[in-house]
Structure formats: structure tokens, C-alpha cells
Design a protein around this motif. Structure first.
Motif, PDB file in Angstrom:
ATOM      1  N   ILE A  69       0.856  -1.189   0.000  1.00 44.64           N
ATOM      2  CA  ILE A  69       0.000   0.000   0.000  1.00 44.64           C
ATOM      3  C   ILE A  69       0.888   1.234   0.000  1.00 44.64           C
ATOM      4  O   ILE A  69       1.881   1.315   0.733  1.00 44.64           O
ATOM      5  N   ARG A  70       0.551   2.208  -0.808  1.00 40.32           N
ATOM      6  CA  ARG A  70       1.301   3.467  -0.835  1.00 40.32           C
ATOM      7  C   ARG A  70       0.352   4.636  -1.044  1.00 40.32           C
ATOM      8  O   ARG A  70      -0.723   4.491  -1.631  1.00 40.32           O
ATOM      9  N   ASP A  71       0.778   5.789  -0.545  1.00 33.64           N
ATOM     10  CA  ASP A  71       0.016   7.038  -0.694  1.00 33.64           C
ATOM     11  C   ASP A  71       0.696   7.911  -1.729  1.00 33.64           C
ATOM     12  O   ASP A  71       1.928   7.987  -1.781  1.00 33.64           O
ATOM     13  N   THR A  72      -0.097   8.593  -2.534  1.00 30.23           N
ATOM     14  CA  THR A  72       0.444   9.608  -3.439  1.00 30.23           C
ATOM     15  C   THR A  72      -0.429  10.849  -3.384  1.00 30.23           C
ATOM     16  O   THR A  72      -1.632  10.774  -3.091  1.00 30.23           O
ATOM     17  N   GLU A  73       0.204  11.992  -3.625  1.00 29.75           N
ATOM     18  CA  GLU A  73      -0.511  13.259  -3.750  1.00 29.75           C
ATOM     19  C   GLU A  73      -0.085  13.911  -5.058  1.00 29.75           C
ATOM     20  O   GLU A  73       1.100  13.925  -5.391  1.00 29.75           O
ATOM     21  N   GLU A  74      -1.064  14.436  -5.754  1.00 36.86           N
ATOM     22  CA  GLU A  74      -0.790  15.043  -7.045  1.00 36.86           C
ATOM     23  C   GLU A  74      -1.588  16.336  -7.167  1.00 36.86           C
ATOM     24  O   GLU A  74      -2.785  16.366  -6.857  1.00 36.86           O
ATOM     25  N   LEU A  75      -0.910  17.386  -7.593  1.00 39.10           N
ATOM     26  CA  LEU A  75      -1.584  18.667  -7.808  1.00 39.10           C
ATOM     27  C   LEU A  75      -2.130  18.716  -9.227  1.00 39.10           C
ATOM     28  O   LEU A  75      -1.454  18.305 -10.172  1.00 39.10           O
TER      29      LEU A  75
ATOM     30  N   GLY B 181       0.136  28.017  -0.042  1.00 39.94           N
ATOM     31  CA  GLY B 181       1.564  27.787   0.111  1.00 39.94           C
ATOM     32  C   GLY B 181       2.015  26.358  -0.131  1.00 39.94           C
ATOM     33  O   GLY B 181       3.174  26.023   0.148  1.00 39.94           O
ATOM     34  N   HIS B 182       1.127  25.501  -0.671  1.00 38.88           N
ATOM     35  CA  HIS B 182       1.528  24.113  -0.899  1.00 38.88           C
ATOM     36  C   HIS B 182       2.630  24.064  -1.953  1.00 38.88           C
ATOM     37  O   HIS B 182       2.504  24.663  -3.021  1.00 38.88           O
ATOM     38  N   PRO B 183       3.717  23.341  -1.673  1.00 42.60           N
ATOM     39  CA  PRO B 183       4.818  23.280  -2.664  1.00 42.60           C
ATOM     40  C   PRO B 183       4.312  22.700  -3.990  1.00 42.60           C
ATOM     41  O   PRO B 183       3.614  21.699  -4.020  1.00 42.60           O
ATOM     42  N   GLY B 184       4.674  23.341  -5.053  1.00 46.50           N
ATOM     43  CA  GLY B 184       4.291  22.856  -6.371  1.00 46.50           C
ATOM     44  C   GLY B 184       3.019  23.463  -6.905  1.00 46.50           C
ATOM     45  O   GLY B 184       2.750  23.398  -8.110  1.00 46.50           O
ATOM     46  N   ALA B 185       2.189  24.056  -6.054  1.00 49.68           N
ATOM     47  CA  ALA B 185       0.931  24.638  -6.535  1.00 49.68           C
ATOM     48  C   ALA B 185       1.203  25.790  -7.492  1.00 49.68           C
ATOM     49  O   ALA B 185       0.453  26.004  -8.454  1.00 49.68           O
ATOM     50  N   ALA B 186       2.268  26.561  -7.235  1.00 51.96           N
ATOM     51  CA  ALA B 186       2.578  27.710  -8.096  1.00 51.96           C
ATOM     52  C   ALA B 186       2.854  27.258  -9.520  1.00 51.96           C
ATOM     53  O   ALA B 186       2.380  27.883 -10.485  1.00 51.96           O
ATOM     54  N   GLN B 187       3.612  26.163  -9.685  1.00 54.52           N
ATOM     55  CA  GLN B 187       3.924  25.694 -11.035  1.00 54.52           C
ATOM     56  C   GLN B 187       2.661  25.229 -11.766  1.00 54.52           C
ATOM     57  O   GLN B 187       2.493  25.478 -12.968  1.00 54.52           O
ATOM     58  N   VAL B 188       1.776  24.519 -11.041  1.00 57.77           N
ATOM     59  CA  VAL B 188       0.541  24.061 -11.672  1.00 57.77           C
ATOM     60  C   VAL B 188      -0.327  25.245 -12.065  1.00 57.77           C
ATOM     61  O   VAL B 188      -0.870  25.300 -13.169  1.00 57.77           O
ATOM     62  N   LEU B 189      -0.464  26.225 -11.166  1.00 55.57           N
ATOM     63  CA  LEU B 189      -1.271  27.406 -11.474  1.00 55.57           C
ATOM     64  C   LEU B 189      -0.653  28.202 -12.613  1.00 55.57           C
ATOM     65  O   LEU B 189      -1.355  28.695 -13.502  1.00 55.57           O
ATOM     66  N   ALA B 190       0.660  28.250 -12.638  1.00 50.36           N
ATOM     67  CA  ALA B 190       1.338  29.005 -13.702  1.00 50.36           C
ATOM     68  C   ALA B 190       1.076  28.369 -15.061  1.00 50.36           C
ATOM     69  O   ALA B 190       0.879  29.074 -16.056  1.00 50.36           O
ATOM     70  N   ARG B 191       1.074  27.035 -15.134  1.00 51.81           N
ATOM     71  CA  ARG B 191       0.807  26.376 -16.404  1.00 51.81           C
ATOM     72  C   ARG B 191      -0.622  26.611 -16.872  1.00 51.81           C
ATOM     73  O   ARG B 191      -0.902  26.640 -18.067  1.00 51.81           O
ATOM     74  N   ALA B 192      -1.532  26.775 -15.926  1.00 55.55           N
ATOM     75  CA  ALA B 192      -2.932  26.990 -16.285  1.00 55.55           C
ATOM     76  C   ALA B 192      -3.198  28.444 -16.654  1.00 55.55           C
ATOM     77  O   ALA B 192      -4.057  28.729 -17.494  1.00 55.55           O
ATOM     78  N   ALA B 193      -2.463  29.373 -16.046  1.00 55.09           N
ATOM     79  CA  ALA B 193      -2.702  30.802 -16.267  1.00 55.09           C
ATOM     80  C   ALA B 193      -1.913  31.268 -17.471  1.00 55.09           C
ATOM     81  O   ALA B 193      -0.909  31.972 -17.348  1.00 55.09           O
ATOM     82  N   THR B 194      -2.365  30.913 -18.646  1.00 55.90           N
ATOM     83  CA  THR B 194      -1.617  31.248 -19.858  1.00 55.90           C
ATOM     84  C   THR B 194      -1.627  32.755 -20.134  1.00 55.90           C
ATOM     85  O   THR B 194      -0.720  33.274 -20.771  1.00 55.90           O
ATOM     86  N   GLY B 195      -2.637  33.452 -19.685  1.00 52.83           N
ATOM     87  CA  GLY B 195      -2.697  34.895 -19.885  1.00 52.83           C
ATOM     88  C   GLY B 195      -3.084  35.587 -18.598  1.00 52.83           C
ATOM     89  O   GLY B 195      -4.122  35.286 -18.021  1.00 52.83           O
ATOM     90  N   ALA B 196      -2.254  36.494 -18.112  1.00 49.40           N
ATOM     91  CA  ALA B 196      -2.554  37.265 -16.905  1.00 49.40           C
ATOM     92  C   ALA B 196      -2.329  38.733 -17.236  1.00 49.40           C
ATOM     93  O   ALA B 196      -1.335  39.101 -17.870  1.00 49.40           O
ATOM     94  N   ALA B 197      -3.250  39.575 -16.781  1.00 44.89           N
ATOM     95  CA  ALA B 197      -3.225  40.994 -17.175  1.00 44.89           C
ATOM     96  C   ALA B 197      -1.896  41.652 -16.835  1.00 44.89           C
ATOM     97  O   ALA B 197      -1.303  42.364 -17.649  1.00 44.89           O
ATOM     98  N   GLY B 198      -1.410  41.463 -15.650  1.00 44.75           N
ATOM     99  CA  GLY B 198      -0.163  42.110 -15.259  1.00 44.75           C
ATOM    100  C   GLY B 198       1.017  41.622 -16.062  1.00 44.75           C
ATOM    101  O   GLY B 198       1.956  42.372 -16.344  1.00 44.75           O
ATOM    102  N   LEU B 199       0.958  40.362 -16.487  1.00 41.91           N
ATOM    103  CA  LEU B 199       2.081  39.779 -17.209  1.00 41.91           C
ATOM    104  C   LEU B 199       2.220  40.375 -18.596  1.00 41.91           C
ATOM    105  O   LEU B 199       3.336  40.621 -19.070  1.00 41.91           O
ATOM    106  N   GLU B 200       1.105  40.617 -19.258  1.00 40.00           N
ATOM    107  CA  GLU B 200       1.168  41.081 -20.645  1.00 40.00           C
ATOM    108  C   GLU B 200       1.840  42.451 -20.759  1.00 40.00           C
ATOM    109  O   GLU B 200       2.408  42.784 -21.787  1.00 40.00           O
ATOM    110  N   GLY B 201       1.757  43.269 -19.716  1.00 36.62           N
ATOM    111  CA  GLY B 201       2.467  44.546 -19.735  1.00 36.62           C
ATOM    112  C   GLY B 201       3.944  44.399 -19.414  1.00 36.62           C
ATOM    113  O   GLY B 201       4.761  45.202 -19.865  1.00 36.62           O
TER     114      GLY B 201
END
Length: 799
Positions: A585-591, A623-643
Motif C-alpha cells: 500500500i502506498r500514498d500519493t498526492e498530485e496537484l 503555500g503548498h509546494p508545487g501549486a505555483a507551477q501548476v497554477l502558472a501552467r494553467a494561467a496562460t494569460g494574466a493581465a499584469g504579465l502582458e504589460g
């Protein structure tokens, strides 16, 4: 009793001499020669069995019983005296027995109990050409024994259709050939393929034989007991019309029923038989054979781990052996229910069972004997099958690093497949020894006959069950509708295991099954599709009555049209796996990003090997580790980024020494930095982009970006947004906003003047320039009169 002469008789002195002087012999004797009954009798008469018994290994229980009965009758002694037999669940033997006809598996059991085979002086392997798994194992172990502890052990191999060369070379034995006694047999094939049910074809053939005046018995070869039962019904009309006796003959019948089928009879008999009648003592009076061309064959798939029996077309050699049964006592006739073209397309010989069946039981037996992979086989088993067997035994806890465990030794002592032996031991440990033994018995012997709650297509009626095995146990205990022969076989097998009154703890039995069927755990999806542990696929067959469980054990399965179909199953609770196999038996967590909610979720799974037992999904905590990378891949367009991106590109062109990444890499770096500590797109709307720049590019680059590539610049009357692109950055504002300025603003450390879009009141540029002083001095003087007339309400300063 005066013996009628047989073709083997003149050869008996040479046979005895070879066995006495060389200790081994390969005897090829054609059908009807008399080898099965005369060779053991000759050993007995010659006094060669005074020091120990002769065991004659037969491939089937029926052959062992009939041969023993024939030799005992020829000696004028009761069965069980000087001549006896021992088959599974039954024996007739005594201290006086010197010739014992046994089925092949009993020799392996004897070797496990007594590796030196004390009390046995001679072993004869009859019908060796059939090459059952136990036959190959027996010859391999006997050769090893003769080369070691028992050089005095006499060994004979006998067969009707055998190429003696390979086995004689393996044993270092002389070969002797003996002609048989065979009357001519006329063979008639079907003129064309017949799509009618098999039982109808058989009934038609039997009726045709006796309408044409056949005088004698008919032997009908069928693949199994179920087909025999159907043919008994279909042939009833022809039997009544011609005064025939219909008699079944298969291994599950009692000895008395088998004796009735083969005993002399004045009335003509139609004997409906499985392959048990292919090779045994001569059946007197058989004048015709009807051959379906079908037989049951053991098979095992290392890929799925699901062994079983399947109906196959038999080889040409077996067809010839079947037809030969019609010519033992006189000219005969064989009706084959298949065409000559189909016969010619069949393989010449059957492949040895060793090459296509489950090897777990012999592998465990060898491990119990202390024999490892160095064993020199007559024909080596396939490596994938050995690997699969070893893996199964390891999963059952019988082997560890290739060596037998204490649990494995307990399992090896039981006369069961290791899987079922593991079930019995688990039942003992759970306090249900009798119920577990009954369960193992019924899993081995199979269904008990027609189920009373099945619809016309074999689909289950009524409520779904927890286990097909429990339903089988209920039918055993209350046998209404059970097939008598199958029930008798099950009772004998249960008695041989110790019998007893089964306990009533059904859940304990279901939990015990988990230990025996670890490799057959499956998750059931829509429409009865199953995903097996290890990645295999299957489907619940219509006859399987476990329909509402999400998790099952596939107790019985077969392959239909390339698809594994689970015929019998048992409910499984995931918690039972936690108790039985904690190390698996093993546990895994995936974002994962949730498109519906626009946030990052935490997907938790509890696995048994490669199957997810339990799953949950919840929003990822801040603050969960790795959440930023997952959110970044999903947020292809962000208003502040385009400027930010064009400003950074501008700075990169001015200061390549800063090492600012290209756009794609920069986008990812800035998004990941902006998403730090965030878990949703809504939170990203208020992201700290200046902070993201500092984290992604460093403090100095962030300072230069603000100073050299500002988002806004200030002129006396207004704050203007700087527009960045491929060319020079620019700003736009009304012409009057630049009044009084002699020079336009610059960025890039003052080195890059901004392009100025000077707008009229209609927001259209009247001039685009970087030379503001020149505009005021030259262009504006010419434009001012026209602008004043067109826009009289606006102030147009004089310069």
C-alpha cells in the motif's frame, strides 16, 4: 485364468531383460499390443517386485482403475490384493499390493513425502506420448533419482505413438518397438462444415450408424461432461428407436458408473465419453467411433495470470488414436464430424502441456524438495511461464528470493494448487478451517451444475451476490439442481482434504480469498469492465453474479474472442488489502488544475500496487509546494504579465548583459514567481507583479526595469503609459499636454527618446515625432490656424 495371446507377449522376455540389466527401457507398443496389462504382470510373475512395488503411472483415473481391474481379474485375485490402484480421493490397495496403477500426480506427492521412493522398485510411465505436465515432471525427477540416491530404481517409458529417440537419449535407455493388433477402420469425414449444435450432430450420426445396420457399440468422443449431458438428451430418441443403451463416461463419475459404461453388454451401447477413453484398456465390442474432434486443454496466460480450461480442436495424432478405438476387436468405422480439409489443417501432434499451462504447483513441489533451477528437464519449460509461476508463488508468500518459506512448506503439504493451498492456510489462521477447505474444493472441482436462478441466456436473475463461491457452497450444502457426478466429485475432494462441518463466517472466507488471489484483484467500471492489478483488462461474464461490487477478486476466468471474461468473482473491500498487504500500500498526492473552479486541487490516492483504492480531491492549501507551477501552467494569460513582457524585452535589447530570458522562458519564470503562495486564478488577479519580477529576475534587474523601462512617465500636465513593442517605445497624449516642453521624455537611462503621438481633440495624431522642439518651431506654426478653426473651443497656445 487362461490369458488370450497379445502382440506384446513375445517381447516380454526382452523387456524384462532390459529392465533387469539396464534398469531402464523405452517401449513403443502400438494400440492393442497389451503393454499396459502384460508388462506389469510379467514383472510380478518373474519375481522382480519382491523388493518393492511397481507403480504404473496412468494419465487418467479411469485408465488406472480399468487396468488394475483387468490385471487383478487375469490373476484371479480381488482388486486391492497383489494388484491395486490409487487415484486422487480413492484407492484399492493393501500391504500385499505389488503392482499399483496410479495417476501421475500421486508420484509427485510420494516424492515429496519420501524423496527416495522407498518401497518402490519399478516405475512404468504409460501413455507417455500424451505429455501431461505431471508426466514431464515425473520423468525428469525419476531420471535425477536414478542418477543419485536410487540407481537400482527400474524405469520404463511406454507409449503407443512415440518417437523413442529423444526420451531414450535423455534416459540413456534402449528402445524396443512392438507392433499392435489393429483391425482396419473406415474413416468418413463430414462432406461440409455443419453449423448445427454439437449435440444435434451427434444424435444424427448415431441414428445414421444404426439405421445403416451397425452391429456393435459406439464410442462418441466429446470435449467435456457438459457436452455429454446435452448429448444424452439429444440421443434419447435414436436410442429408443434402435434399442440402444446411452451411457456417460468421464472422470467425475463413480467407479461403478465407469465400470457400467465399459462392461460387456448384450444390448448395443452408445458410450458418450471425454478423452478418458482415448487411451486405456480395450473396450470390448466397440464397432464405431463418432469423433467431435474437440477436447479440453489446459492453458495459462503469463500476461493475465488467469489459468483455465478451453475447448480446442485436437491434433491429427489424437484423431487417429480415437478412430483406432473402433478397430481393437474387429473391423470398425469412424465418423468424424469435421471435413477432411479441416483434419489436414490440424497440427500433427499436441504440444506438451508443460509448454502451455500454469507451473506454480510443480515449481512449489520442486522447491519443497530442495531442487532449484539447475534441474535438467526432458524438455525445459518456457522461461516466461516459470517467471510467472515464481512471481505468483512470491506473491502468495511461498517463495522468498527463490527459496521456499515456512508458509510455502505448509502449502506444499496440501494436495492443492498453491493458490488454493494458501486459501486453506488463511482459513485456518482465521478460524474457519472447514469452510476454507470447502471453498478450495469447490474452486478446484468447479460448478456443481445448472444454476436455478439464471435466465434463458445465462444472465443472473434477482439480487447480486457477494461471491459466486458462496453461491456454490450453498448449492453444495443444499444440492437441489446440482449435477450428481459433479456433486460426488466435490464431496470426495472435500473428504480427502479432511471434510468437516463448514463454519458460518462468510466474511472471513472472503477475507481469506484475498490472500490467495492477490494477482486477480480488479476494479469494476461501467458495463462490467474490469481493470486487473498489473494492468490487464477483463469483463464480467453474464454468468458472474457479483454485479454491484466496485472491487472484486476474479476467481475464475477464461478467454473469449481475445477478451478475458470473469466467470466467477468475489466481493472485495479495500480495507482488507490494508490488513493483508500493508507493504504493497502506498500514498500519493498530485496537484492538478481544476478547470471548473479555476483553482489548483490536491488529488490524494491510496494505491494497492498499480490500482488506486481510494481517491479524494480538495483545494490545495495556501503555500503548498508545487501549486505555483501548476497554477502558472494553467494561467496562460494574466493581465499584469502582458504589460511586463514587452518592457522586459526592451530592457533585454538595451542590456544583454543582464541575461534576461527569451519571451517563452521569461513568461514561465514570471508566472511561476507571481503564483508563489497562490492556488487560484482569482488570487492571481491581485498578484504582486513587482515582487514577481524581483523573485524571477533579481533585485537589480527589477530596479533597472522600473528605471529604464518604466510602465508610466510623468509630464507636467499628465501621467502617460509607455507603449512597448517591436520598435521604439511611444506615448500618446493631446498636443496641449506637451506645451512648454522643449524636449520630449526619454527612457533607457535617458538614451532612448520616446516617440510622441501628438493628438488632436478627436484623438487622432496630428504629428508623430521624437523632435518636440522642431515640431513647435516649424510644424505647429503651420497647423495652429487650421486647428483653431476646426476646434475653436480648445486653447491653442502661441509659441
Amino acid at each position: 485364468m487362461t490369458l488370450s495371446p497379445l502382440p506384446i507377449d513375445p517381447f516380454l522376455p526382452a523387456i524384462l531383460r532390459a529392465l533387469g540389466e539396464r534398469g531402464c527401457l523405452v517401449l513403443g507398443a502400438e494400440p492393442g499390443a497389451g503393454k499396459t496389462t502384460r508388462v506389469p504382470r510379467a514383472l510380478l510373475d518373474a519375481g522382480m517386485l519382491d523388493a518393492g512395488e511397481c507403480w504404473v503411472l496412468e494419465p487418467r483415473r479411469l485408465a488406472a482403475r480399468l487396468a488394475a481391474a483387468r490385471v487383478a481379474a487375469e490373476l484371479g485375485e480381488p482388486l486391492g490384493g497383489a494388484v491395486g490402484y490409487a487415484v486422487r480421493f480413492e484407492q484399492k490397495a493393501s500391504r500385499a499390493t505389488r503392482v499399483r496403477f496410479v495417476t501421475e500426480g500421486l508420484l509427485l506427492r510420494r516424492l515429496q513425502d519420501d524423496p527416495a521412493l522407498r518401497g518402490i522398485s519399478t516405475v512404468l510411465l504409460d501413455e507417455f506420448h500424451e505429455r501431461h505436465l505431471q508426466t514431464d515432471l515425473a520423468i525428469t525427477l525419476l531420471r535425477r533419482l536414478r542418477a543419485g540416491a536410487r540407481p537400482d530404481l527400474r524405469l520404463g517409458v511406454m507409449s503407443a505413438t512415440l518417437d523413442p529417440g529423444p526420451i531414450a537419449a535423455f534416459l540413456g535407455a534402449p528402445a524396443l518397438a512392438c507392433a499392435g493388433r489393429q483391425w482396419p477402420v473406415e474413416i468418413r469425414h463430414a462432406q461440409r462444415p455443419d453449423s448445427a449444435p454439437l449435440e444435434e450432430q451427434v444424435a444424427s450420426a448415431v441414428d445414421r450408424l444404426y439405421r445403416d445396420g451397425l452391429k456393435g457399440h459406439t464410442l462418441v468422443f466429446l470435449p467435456g461432461a457438459a457436452e455429454i449431458r446435452r448429448c444424452l438428451r439429444s440421443c434419447a430418441r435414436a436410442a429408443q428407436a434402435h434399442g440402444l443403451r446411452l451411457l456417460p463416461l468421464h472422470g467425475s463419475l463413480s467407479f461403478e458408473a465407469q465400470q457400467e459404461a465399459v462392461a460387456p453388454s448384450e444390448a448395443f451401447k452408445v458410450i458418450l465419453s471425454t478423452n478418458v477413453a482415448e487411451s486405456s484398456v480395450t473396450l470390448e465390442g466397440v464397432a464405431a467411433v463418432v469423433d467431435s474432434g474437440l477436447g479440453r486443454e489446459a492453458f495459462h496466460s503469463p500476461w493475465s495470470g488467469l489459468p483455465g480450461l478451453r475447448t480446442t480442436r485436437i491434433s491429427q495424432a489424437r484423431c487417429a488414436q480415437r478412430s483406432g478405438r473402433a478397430g481393437r476387436t474387429g473391423p470398425g468405422l469412424c465418423l468424424r464430424l469435421f471435413t477432411l480439409a479441416e483434419f489436414n489443417a490440424r497440427p500433427a501432434f499436441d504440444s506438451p502441456e508443460l509448454l502451455r499451462t500454469d507451473l506454480a504447483e510443480p515449481l512449489l513441489a520442486l522447491a519443497d524438495l530442495g531442487i532449484g533451477p539447475e534441474l535438467e528437464w526432458f524438455e525445459a519449460p518456457p522461461a516466461p511461464a516459470l517467471e510467472a509461476a515464481g512471481k505468483l508463488l512470491g506473491g502468495l508468500g511461498a517463495l522468498e528470493d527463490g527459496r521456499i518459506t515456512a508458509l510455502g512448506r505448509r502449502m506444499a503439504k496440501l494436495p492443492l494448487h498453491p493458490r488454493l493451498a494458501r486459501l486453506v492456510i488463511a482459513g485456518e489462521d482465521l478460524g474457519i478451517p472447514h469452510l476454507a477447505r470447502l471453498g478450495a474444493t469447490l474452486l478446484e472441482t468447479g460448478d456443481l451444475g445448472a444454476r436455478q436462478d439464471l435466465g434463458p441466456r445465462g444472465a443472473p436473475q434477482g439480487h447480486a451476490l457477494d461471491s459466486d463461491l458462496l453461491a456454490r457452497i450453498d448449492q453444495y450444502l443444499e444440492p437441489a439442481g446440482a449435477d450428481p457426478a459433479a456433486l460426488r466429485q466435490a464431496r470426495l475432494a472435500f473428504k480427502a482434504l479432511g471434510g468437516g462441518v463448514p463454519e458460518e463466517d462468510e466474511e472471513a472466507l472472503l477475507r481469506a480469498l484475498v490472500t490467495a488471489y492477490r494477482d486477480r484483484i480488479a476494479r469494476v467500471g461501467g458495463n462490467g469492465t474490469c481493470t486487473l492489478v498489473g494492468g490487464g483488462g477483463a469483463r464480467l461474464a453474464p454468468r458472474c453474479r457479483v454485479r454491484r461490487a466496485e472491487w472484486i477478486l476474479a476467481l475464475e476466468a477464461d478467454g473469449v474472442g481475445g477478451q478475458v471474461q470473469v466467470q466467477a468473482a468475489s466481493r472485495l473491500e479495500p480495507d482488507w488489502l490494508l490488513d493483508a498487504y500493508p507493504d504493497s500500500i502506498r500514498d500519493t498526492e498530485e496537484l492538478a488544475f481544476n478547470e471548473g473552479t479555476g483553482r489548483v486541487d490536491l488529488h490524494s490516492r491510496l494505491w494497492f500496487e498499480d490500482l488506486p483504492l481510494m481517491e479524494s480531491r480538495r483545494p490545495a492549501p495556501p503555500g503548498h509546494p508545487g501549486a505555483a507551477q501548476v497554477l502558472a501552467r494553467a494561467a496562460t494569460g494574466a493581465a499584469g504579465l502582458e504589460g511586463l513582457l514587452p518592457r522586459a524585452a526592451f530592457l533585454a535589447r538595451l542590456r544583454p548583459d543582464l541575461g534576461i530570458p527569451a519571451e517563452a522562458e521569461l513568461r514561465e519564470a514570471l508566472l511561476t514567481a507571481a503564483c508563489e503562495g497562490l492556488a487560484s486564478l482569482k488570487e492571481l488577479e491581485a498578484a504582486d507583479w513587482p515582487g514577481a519580477v524581483r523573485r524571477a529576475l533579481g533585485a537589480e534587474t527589477a530596479r533597472l526595469l522600473d528605471a529604464w523601462a518604466p510602465e508610466w512617465i510623468q509630464i507636467p500636465r499628465r501621467r502617460l503609459r509607455v507603449n512597448y513593442g517591436e520598435g521604439t517605445p511611444w506615448v500618446a497624449s493631446r498636443l496641449q499636454d506637451f506645451a512648454g516642453l522643449k524636449k520630449g521624455p526619454a527612457i533607457g537611462g535617458g538614451e532612448v527618446p520616446l516617440v510622441l503621438h501628438l493628438l488632436a481633440p478627436n484623438n487622432r495624431a496630428v504629428q508623430v515625432t521624437t523632435d518636440l522642439a522642431g515640431f513647435w518651431q516649424r510644424v505647429y506654426r503651420e497647423l495652429r490656424p487650421g486647428l483653431s478653426r476646426r476646434y475653436p473651443k480648445h486653447h491653442w497656445p502661441e509659441v
